[in-house]
Design a protein around this motif. Structure first.
Motif, PDB file in Angstrom:
ATOM      1  N   ILE A   1       1.016  -1.107  -0.190  1.00 39.58           N
ATOM      2  CA  ILE A   1       0.090  -0.185   0.076  1.00 39.58           C
ATOM      3  C   ILE A   1       1.016   1.109  -0.400  1.00 39.58           C
ATOM      4  N   ASP A   2       2.048   1.378   0.509  1.00 42.28           N
ATOM      5  CA  ASP A   2       2.875   2.415   1.281  1.00 42.28           C
ATOM      6  C   ASP A   2       3.523   2.966  -0.471  1.00 42.28           C
ATOM      7  N   LEU A   3       3.912   1.210  -0.935  1.00 37.94           N
ATOM      8  CA  LEU A   3       4.318   1.712  -2.647  1.00 37.94           C
ATOM      9  C   LEU A   3       3.027   1.846  -3.104  1.00 37.94           C
ATOM     10  N   MET A   4       1.947   1.993  -3.642  1.00 36.38           N
ATOM     11  CA  MET A   4       1.239   2.592  -4.407  1.00 36.38           C
ATOM     12  C   MET A   4       0.863   3.999  -3.796  1.00 36.38           C
TER      13      MET A   4
ATOM     14  N   SER B   1       7.567   6.883  -5.726  1.00 31.46           N
ATOM     15  CA  SER B   1       8.410   6.407  -7.209  1.00 31.46           C
ATOM     16  C   SER B   1       8.651   6.227  -7.794  1.00 31.46           C
ATOM     17  N   GLY B   2       7.060   6.493  -8.912  1.00 39.74           N
ATOM     18  CA  GLY B   2       6.653   6.320 -10.044  1.00 39.74           C
ATOM     19  C   GLY B   2       5.604   5.002  -9.981  1.00 39.74           C
ATOM     20  N   PHE B   3       5.803   4.027  -8.811  1.00 39.81           N
ATOM     21  CA  PHE B   3       5.577   2.724  -8.806  1.00 39.81           C
ATOM     22  C   PHE B   3       3.868   2.778  -9.950  1.00 39.81           C
ATOM     23  N   ASP B   4       3.344   3.065  -9.511  1.00 41.22           N
ATOM     24  CA  ASP B   4       1.300   3.020  -9.359  1.00 41.22           C
ATOM     25  C   ASP B   4       1.880   3.846 -11.377  1.00 41.22           C
ATOM     26  N   SER B   5       2.409   4.472 -11.976  1.00 38.84           N
ATOM     27  CA  SER B   5       2.997   4.817 -14.006  1.00 38.84           C
ATOM     28  C   SER B   5       3.473   3.301 -13.966  1.00 38.84           C
TER      29      SER B   5
ATOM     30  N   LEU C   1      11.610  -0.604 -13.217  1.00 34.15           N
ATOM     31  CA  LEU C   1      11.104  -0.198 -11.901  1.00 34.15           C
ATOM     32  C   LEU C   1       9.976  -1.184 -11.223  1.00 34.15           C
ATOM     33  N   ARG C   2       9.541  -1.807 -12.078  1.00 29.70           N
ATOM     34  CA  ARG C   2       7.979  -2.506 -11.153  1.00 29.70           C
ATOM     35  C   ARG C   2       8.996  -3.958 -10.415  1.00 29.70           C
ATOM     36  N   PHE C   3       9.515  -3.957 -11.207  1.00 30.50           N
ATOM     37  CA  PHE C   3      10.274  -5.324 -10.754  1.00 30.50           C
ATOM     38  C   PHE C   3      10.905  -5.205  -9.878  1.00 30.50           C
TER      39      PHE C   3
END
Length: 83
Positions: free
Chosen positions: A44-47, A51-55, A69-71
């Motif tokens: 949840i913190d990551l989302m 960091s641009g993870f959502d994108s 990035l996502r991996f």
């Protein structure tokens, strides 16, 4: 029926989790299951982070930088939970 309606599966996210989890041994899988609350909170913190993870899981998912990035972010999260 409870929870009968579900959102579509995010393929980029599904792929990222399955590849990272499949690389774990049985002991690490058991430990991750025991620490699932910490894993969920970290995700949840990551989302919600910047960091641009959502994108990376929603826009231009074939872009190599976004794939990396996502991996790497999911791998880092798993390692943090296991440490």
């Amino acid at each position: 029926r409870k929870n009968a309606w579900r959102n579509p599966i995010n393929k980029a996210l599904f792929e990222t989790w399955t590849v990272n989890v499949s690389a774990l041994n049985d002991d690490h899988l058991k430990e991750l299951k025991q620490k699932k609350d910490k894993l969920i909170d970290g995700f949840i913190d990551l989302m919600n982070g910047s960091s641009g993870f959502d994108s990376a899981i929603s826009q231009g998912t074939g872009n190599i930088a976004k794939v990396r990035l996502r991996f790497s972010e999911i791998s880092k999260l798993i390692q943090e939970v296991l440490s």
